[in-house]
Design a protein around this motif. Structure first.
Motif, mmCIF file in Angstrom:
data_model
loop_
_atom_site.group_PDB
_atom_site.id
_atom_site.type_symbol
_atom_site.label_atom_id
_atom_site.label_comp_id
_atom_site.label_asym_id
_atom_site.label_seq_id
_atom_site.Cartn_x
_atom_site.Cartn_y
_atom_site.Cartn_z
ATOM 1 N N GLY A 1 0.789 -1.170 0.005
ATOM 2 C CA GLY A 1 0.046 -0.073 -0.034
ATOM 3 C C GLY A 1 1.041 1.332 -0.128
ATOM 4 N N GLY A 2 0.426 2.400 0.511
ATOM 5 C CA GLY A 2 0.812 3.624 0.564
ATOM 6 C C GLY A 2 2.019 3.669 1.309
ATOM 7 N N ARG B 1 -0.054 -2.113 -4.551
ATOM 8 C CA ARG B 1 -1.330 -2.167 -3.940
ATOM 9 C C ARG B 1 -2.235 -3.645 -4.558
ATOM 10 N NH1 ARG B 1 -3.097 1.938 -0.938
ATOM 11 N NH2 ARG B 1 -2.229 3.902 -1.377
ATOM 12 N N LYS C 1 0.772 -0.315 9.362
ATOM 13 C CA LYS C 1 1.301 0.793 8.803
ATOM 14 C C LYS C 1 0.243 1.578 8.116
ATOM 15 C CE LYS C 1 0.619 1.005 4.850
ATOM 16 N NZ LYS C 1 0.284 1.198 3.331
ATOM 17 N N THR C 2 0.141 2.789 8.059
ATOM 18 C CA THR C 2 -0.428 3.880 7.314
ATOM 19 C C THR C 2 -0.357 5.354 7.923
ATOM 20 O OG1 THR C 2 -2.520 4.620 6.333
ATOM 21 C CG2 THR C 2 -2.825 3.479 8.199
ATOM 22 N N ILE C 3 -0.097 6.085 7.092
ATOM 23 C CA ILE C 3 -0.226 7.680 7.601
ATOM 24 C C ILE C 3 -1.565 8.069 8.132
ATOM 25 C CG2 ILE C 3 1.838 8.507 6.174
ATOM 26 C CD1 ILE C 3 -0.424 9.762 4.346
ATOM 27 N N ASP C 4 -2.478 7.443 7.520
ATOM 28 C CA ASP C 4 -3.897 7.697 7.678
ATOM 29 C C ASP C 4 -4.339 7.533 9.538
ATOM 30 O OD1 ASP C 4 -3.863 8.080 5.125
ATOM 31 O OD2 ASP C 4 -5.154 6.330 4.705
ATOM 32 N N MET D 1 -4.061 14.669 3.209
ATOM 33 C CA MET D 1 -4.495 13.214 2.951
ATOM 34 C C MET D 1 -5.002 12.562 4.089
ATOM 35 S SD MET D 1 -1.741 11.312 0.851
ATOM 36 C CE MET D 1 -1.991 10.971 -0.733
ATOM 37 N N GLY D 2 -5.537 11.567 3.990
ATOM 38 C CA GLY D 2 -5.927 10.592 4.955
ATOM 39 C C GLY D 2 -7.113 9.568 4.694
ATOM 40 N N ARG D 3 -7.515 9.604 3.295
ATOM 41 C CA ARG D 3 -8.547 8.883 3.027
ATOM 42 C C ARG D 3 -9.780 9.190 3.712
ATOM 43 N NH1 ARG D 3 -7.470 4.567 -0.280
ATOM 44 N NH2 ARG D 3 -5.419 3.998 -0.065
ATOM 45 N N GLU E 1 -9.262 15.013 3.493
ATOM 46 C CA GLU E 1 -9.327 14.672 1.934
ATOM 47 C C GLU E 1 -10.631 13.979 1.528
ATOM 48 O OE1 GLU E 1 -5.873 12.052 -0.346
ATOM 49 O OE2 GLU E 1 -6.999 10.470 0.795
ATOM 50 N N SER F 1 -10.149 11.250 -3.673
ATOM 51 C CA SER F 1 -8.558 12.110 -3.331
ATOM 52 C C SER F 1 -8.088 12.919 -4.394
ATOM 53 C CB SER F 1 -7.485 11.293 -3.135
ATOM 54 O OG SER F 1 -6.911 10.325 -4.315
ATOM 55 N N TYR G 1 1.458 13.642 -0.464
ATOM 56 C CA TYR G 1 2.727 13.038 -1.006
ATOM 57 C C TYR G 1 4.195 13.572 -0.126
ATOM 58 C CZ TYR G 1 -0.535 11.121 -3.900
ATOM 59 O OH TYR G 1 -1.543 10.399 -4.391
ATOM 60 N N ARG H 1 4.798 11.590 3.164
ATOM 61 C CA ARG H 1 4.610 10.025 3.509
ATOM 62 C C ARG H 1 6.073 9.180 3.124
ATOM 63 N NH1 ARG H 1 0.214 7.041 -0.569
ATOM 64 N NH2 ARG H 1 2.054 7.498 -1.978
HETATM 65 P P1 FBP Z 1 -2.765 3.238 2.632
HETATM 66 O O1 FBP Z 1 -1.828 3.410 3.836
HETATM 67 O O2 FBP Z 1 -4.161 2.964 3.143
HETATM 68 O O3 FBP Z 1 -2.161 2.376 1.590
HETATM 69 O O4 FBP Z 1 -2.891 4.631 2.160
HETATM 70 C C1 FBP Z 1 -2.177 5.865 2.335
HETATM 71 C C2 FBP Z 1 -2.494 7.021 1.188
HETATM 72 O O5 FBP Z 1 -1.607 7.916 1.510
HETATM 73 C C3 FBP Z 1 -3.983 7.823 1.568
HETATM 74 O O6 FBP Z 1 -3.986 8.843 2.579
HETATM 75 C C4 FBP Z 1 -4.660 8.157 0.346
HETATM 76 O O7 FBP Z 1 -5.729 8.417 0.154
HETATM 77 C C5 FBP Z 1 -3.755 7.240 -0.749
HETATM 78 O O8 FBP Z 1 -2.907 6.473 0.030
HETATM 79 C C6 FBP Z 1 -3.170 7.916 -1.827
HETATM 80 O O9 FBP Z 1 -3.021 6.681 -2.803
HETATM 81 P P2 FBP Z 1 -1.759 6.488 -3.788
HETATM 82 O O10 FBP Z 1 -0.675 6.266 -3.241
HETATM 83 O O11 FBP Z 1 -2.365 5.244 -4.737
HETATM 84 O O12 FBP Z 1 -2.041 7.840 -4.707
#
Ligand code: FBP
Length: 548
Positions: free
Chosen positions: A77-78, A142, A199-202, A247-249, A308, A383, A421, A424
């Motif tokens: 993932g991200g 992903r 893991k996830t910044i969200d 960001m943060g889904r 976001e 997003s 970005y 991250r």
């Molecule tokens: P995950 O940690 O859930 O994979 O997502 C983190 C994230 O930065 C979200 O905050 C954001 O909406 C998404 O990834 C963006 O996705 P991508 O990296 O595919 O542009």
């Protein structure tokens, strides 16, 4: 490769760990667990990994010698700051168990396991990446690991490399899939343990046993630094309102944490918008009201933080998006055949009366984004919707109306930003460096203890690191059943902002003052060297949650 002075100095940093992990450990079993909801259904789906106890590692005087083990690792993932330290901690952990143990990284995410794309991670490679941001040591992706064909294909390479344990570093969905994999390998007696890392910044993968997902701390500090700089700029020139999307889904944790760190004039929390069933116009009016009040004091400037995922939480927009998804899924070809200039009118004509009205009220750029940008499942990628521009434009129109009605006399000029970005892959803060290294080291201890279907857990992280508690939580404990793509599936429950939680309550109690007064905080950049109160602070969210 040429390195900056900070990179060189940072490479020498020794992450702090829970005291128990420095020597031999023994496992203390807690009580048997059950899933957070839907116990019967989850139990049925995970007969081999359901109900296992919570584990805690405590110091032991017993010296155990373990056979060498080969371990695989995947980043999923991200990106999130600290991923490299999870891998470094895992590497050091398995080497500490037996110096002949080996670590293999699967490349570009879970797809690397299925496609048999891997590289061995040796000491010289690991040393290059200690305390650095990014996931570039092996890359991320992903691809969802969810079918038995993928699991079997993965098992072929695991067998070939004699890998006995696999560590999956990912968010809620990747850890759900890690648990499905653990269950499957146990059922077929594959002889491969599977361990997850949060893991996830969200910040939406957390619960009573997982107090934070890694990367949230650093990402929020990076965004808060930049927002602080913007606030100082706007307090100096006093001529702009800054609309800042974060960001943060779906969850608004990042926006809330940044608000707690910088005290902006306005921060919207999607979960509150949904709970109060606010319309887009309500949100716009709330912002406009603050702009008017500040203008009355001569302050034609300010900051607005926007999560976001906001658009999805506005009930009427949710309805519009759902109808658009459905309509475009069935009429994509006709839509594409319509000349570009007429597409919006074409869509509007085909929507139900209520949704057509909302659609028509949107700025054309946003309406277009809603019709064009879809993910492979046919959903709008929220997003990509420029909510910061949408709100700035709509607030501007509302203020014009108020001006005509003689209710507003100020000036309204805007700047829009989107931060995501930028944070991250930042150099992990001390918190994330220490937390991630400890998570990786704990994963090695879980492997040594023969566990599978567990997530590495490090708790009590608002205390000094040597008081942190390392252990494991059964992934099934975090699960409930949710509808995904039309079917009920077991998934890790996503943690949204709780409106009765301490972080939101603190924000709600103070926001009126922050709106009218200019009480900005300027956090400045993350500090790596210096006093602990400057360098080692956890997030405000975590401190408030833990009552510290
Ligand atoms: P995950 O940690 O859930 O994979 O997502 C983190 C994230 O930065 C979200 O905050 C954001 O909406 C998404 O990834 C963006 O996705 P991508 O990296 O595919 O542009």
């Amino acid at each position: 490769m040429k390195k900056s002075a900070l990179q060189i100095a940072r490479a020498a940093y020794k992450p702090k760990m829970p005291k128990a992990l420095y020597g031999s450990v023994k496992v203390e079993n807690g009580a048997a667990t059950q899933s957070v909801a839907d116990q019967e259904e989850v139990k049925k789906l995970f007969p081999h990994t359901y109900g296992m106890p919570i584990l805690k590692f405590v110091e032991s005087s017993e010296q155990v010698s373990l056979p060498a083990i080969n371990v695989g690792v995947i980043l999923s993932g991200g990106q999130a700051p600290g991923g490299h330290n999870v891998i470094a901690g895992l590497f050091d952990g398995i080497k500490n168990l037996n110096v002949s143990s080996r670590l293999f990284g699967f490349l570009m995410g879970p797809g690397g396991l299925v496609d048999h794309d891997y590289k061995e991670l040796t000491a010289d490679i690991i040393d290059e990446y200690r305390n650095t941001g990014g996931f570039d040591i092996i890359g991320s992706g992903r691809t969802k690991l969810e079918s038995t064909e993928q699991f079997d294909k993965g098992l072929e390479i695991l067998k070939e490399l004699d890998i006995k344990a696999l560590v999956i570093i990912g968010g809620d969905d990747s850890n759900t899939n890690a648990c499905v994999l653990a269950e499957y390998y146990k059922e077929i007696n594959a002889g491969v343990q599977v361990i997850g890392c949060p893991k996830t910044i969200d910040g939406d993968l957390k619960n009573e046993m997982i107090e934070a997902s890694f990367g949230f701390d650093t990402a929020c500090k990076v965004y808060a630094e930049v927002i602080g700089n913007i606030q100082r700029d706007c307090n100096s020139a006093r001529k702009y309102w800054h609309f800042i999307k974060l960001m943060g889904r779906s969850a608004s944790h990042i926006a809330l944490e940044c608000a707690l760190q910088v005290q902006p004039n306005i921060c919207i929390i999607s979960e509150e918008v949904e709970a109060k069933e606010l319309s887009l116009d309500d949100v716009v009016s709330e912002i406009a009201d603050v702009v008017v009040k500040r203008a009355e004091n001569g302050n034609n400037f300010g900051t607005v933080l926007i999560p976001e995922g906001l658009i999805e939480f506005i009930p009427a927009m949710k309805g519009l998006i759902a109808e658009l998804n459905d309509f475009l899924a069935h009429h994509q070809r006709e839509f594409n055949a319509v000349p570009k200039d007429d597409q919006l009118v074409y869509v509007q004509k085909n929507l139900s009366a209520g949704n057509a009205k909302i659609f028509a009220s949107l700025p054309s750029g946003v309406a277009r984004q809603l019709t064009l940008d879809r993910d492979p499942h046919g959903n709008v990628q929220v997003s990509l919707i420029e909510t910061e521009k949408l709100l700035a434009e709509m607030v501007g129109s509302k203020l014009e109306e108020m001006k005509t009605a003689g209710k507003y006399k100020g000036k309204f000029a805007t700047q829009e930003h989107f931060f995501g970005y930028e944070g991250r892959c930042a150099i992990p803060s001390n918190y994330d460096s220490d937390y991630c290294y400890s998570l990786g080291y704990t994963a090695a201890a879980l492997i040594a203890a023969g566990k599978t279907g567990y997530m590495s857990s490090v708790r009590n992280t608002t205390a000094p690191a040597d008081e942190w508690i390392a252990g494991g939580v059964p992934v099934t404990m975090m699960m409930n059943m949710e509808r995904r793509h039309g079917k009920m599936k077991p998934v890790i429950q996503k943690a949204l902002v709780e409106l009765d939680g301490a972080p939101f309550k603190y924000f709600a109690a103070n926001r009126a003052d922050w709106a009218i007064g200019t009480e900005f905080i300027y956090p400045g950049p993350i500090q790596f060297f210096g006093p602990t109160e400057v360098c080692d602070q956890p997030t405000v969210t975590l401190k408030l949650e833990q009552g510290r």
